[in-house]
Design a protein around this motif. Structure first.
Motif, PDB file in Angstrom:
ATOM      1  N   GLU A 162     -24.003  -6.027 -18.655  1.00 35.58           N
ATOM      2  CA  GLU A 162     -24.429  -4.135 -19.055  1.00 35.58           C
ATOM      3  C   GLU A 162     -24.049  -4.707 -20.753  1.00 35.58           C
ATOM      4  OE1 GLU A 162     -21.750  -1.607 -15.982  1.00 35.58           O
ATOM      5  OE2 GLU A 162     -21.046  -2.461 -17.201  1.00 35.58           O
ATOM      6  N   THR A 176     -13.212   2.668 -15.140  1.00 38.35           N
ATOM      7  CA  THR A 176     -13.779   2.223 -13.810  1.00 38.35           C
ATOM      8  C   THR A 176     -15.259   3.396 -14.477  1.00 38.35           C
ATOM      9  OG1 THR A 176     -13.045   0.753 -12.957  1.00 38.35           O
ATOM     10  CG2 THR A 176     -14.817   1.890 -12.033  1.00 38.35           C
ATOM     11  N   ARG A 234     -14.364  -6.589 -16.437  1.00 41.10           N
ATOM     12  CA  ARG A 234     -15.440  -5.940 -17.348  1.00 41.10           C
ATOM     13  C   ARG A 234     -15.441  -5.525 -19.096  1.00 41.10           C
ATOM     14  NH1 ARG A 234     -17.463  -0.903 -13.808  1.00 41.10           N
ATOM     15  NH2 ARG A 234     -19.445  -0.133 -15.294  1.00 41.10           N
ATOM     16  N   ARG A 255     -22.536   3.692 -18.270  1.00 43.91           N
ATOM     17  CA  ARG A 255     -23.825   3.380 -18.278  1.00 43.91           C
ATOM     18  C   ARG A 255     -25.039   3.526 -17.377  1.00 43.91           C
ATOM     19  NH1 ARG A 255     -24.500  -3.188 -15.100  1.00 43.91           N
ATOM     20  NH2 ARG A 255     -26.936  -2.208 -14.299  1.00 43.91           N
ATOM     21  N   MET A 256     -24.434   4.880 -16.997  1.00 48.87           N
ATOM     22  CA  MET A 256     -25.538   5.518 -16.677  1.00 48.87           C
ATOM     23  C   MET A 256     -26.381   6.773 -17.231  1.00 48.87           C
ATOM     24  SD  MET A 256     -23.556   7.328 -13.729  1.00 48.87           S
ATOM     25  CE  MET A 256     -24.973   8.262 -12.892  1.00 48.87           C
ATOM     26  N   ASP A 291     -18.688   3.609 -15.613  1.00 51.64           N
ATOM     27  CA  ASP A 291     -19.746   3.996 -14.872  1.00 51.64           C
ATOM     28  C   ASP A 291     -20.314   5.087 -15.427  1.00 51.64           C
ATOM     29  OD1 ASP A 291     -18.888   1.507 -12.645  1.00 51.64           O
ATOM     30  OD2 ASP A 291     -18.657   3.473 -11.684  1.00 51.64           O
ATOM     31  N   GLN A 333     -20.152  -8.127 -14.100  1.00 46.19           N
ATOM     32  CA  GLN A 333     -21.409  -6.351 -13.867  1.00 46.19           C
ATOM     33  C   GLN A 333     -21.262  -5.986 -15.400  1.00 46.19           C
ATOM     34  OE1 GLN A 333     -19.587  -2.949 -11.808  1.00 46.19           O
ATOM     35  NE2 GLN A 333     -21.260  -2.021 -12.940  1.00 46.19           N
TER      36      GLN A 333
END
Length: 213
Positions: A171, A205, A101, A212-213, A209, A167
């Protein structure tokens, strides 16, 4: 992954063969686009600077081994003036899923294409993709597969690594979309780029994460 003497008259070096083959293709098919992936150690060496620039005569796209990219490699490739830069990986079952990722986030950080193909979707060393001990040539190959296929039943199972890679692709597209939307807002665009940089630098990760948020 060519390297060696680009002026080798017998074309025994991989980079000489790459250079002359690409020149021939360009002469026969002027509109064709060519790509090569010089060896990382060659790209980063002082001996590689001039040959890399020579490749620009007949190579449109240069592809870099993502895990091996260093400041020296980035500088040498940018100085050569290639119109497009891709990256790739060679990874296996022992590689953490987050690395798949994060490779896409690293490309977004470094200004490369939003893809990072890897070896290999369904190749394994032996008969059983789930058995690491059945290689017919131990030590020569690893189990690379990220997608497990049952050809008899016509079914497939995605590994966690493949899901993380998918993923990361999504992104990367979101980042490109945000860049286009914010192209006229310098302040918010700068905040976006800092978000991408910090997340890609950390590479966990949790960091991806949160970004991304």
């Amino acid at each position: 992954e060519p390297d060696g003497d680009i002026d080798d008259p017998q074309m025994k070096s991989k980079i000489s063969l790459c250079y002359h083959a690409a020149k021939f293709l360009k002469e026969v098919f002027p509109d064709i686009r060519t790509m090569t992936d010089p060896h990382p150690l060659f790209l980063s060496s002082k001996e590689g600077v001039k040959p890399i620039a020579r490749l620009r005569e007949c190579i449109d796209i240069i592809e870099l081994h993502r895990p091996s990219i260093t400041p020296a490699i980035r500088d040498n490739v940018r100085a050569a003036g290639f119109s497009e830069t891709w990256t790739y990986m060679v990874v296996g079952k022992g590689t953490g899923a987050a690395n798949y990722r994060n490779a896409l986030w690293q490309n977004m950080r470094d200004g490369y294409r939003e893809v990072c193909p890897f070896w290999h979707l369904d190749e394994s060393a032996g008969w059983d993709m789930f058995d690491p001990s059945d290689s017919d040539r131990p030590g020569r190959y690893a189990d690379y597969a990220s997608v497990y296929v049952d050809h008899d039943l016509g079914t497939q199972l995605l590994s966690r690594r493949q899901l993380f890679y998918n993923q990361g692709c999504e992104e990367a597209r979101l980042i490109l979309c945000a860049r286009r939307a914010l192209k006229d807002d310098a302040s918010r665009l700068a905040r976006l780029e800092e978000l991408v940089r910090s997340a890609a630098d950390e590479g966990t990760t949790a960091a991806l994460d949160a970004a991304r948020m």
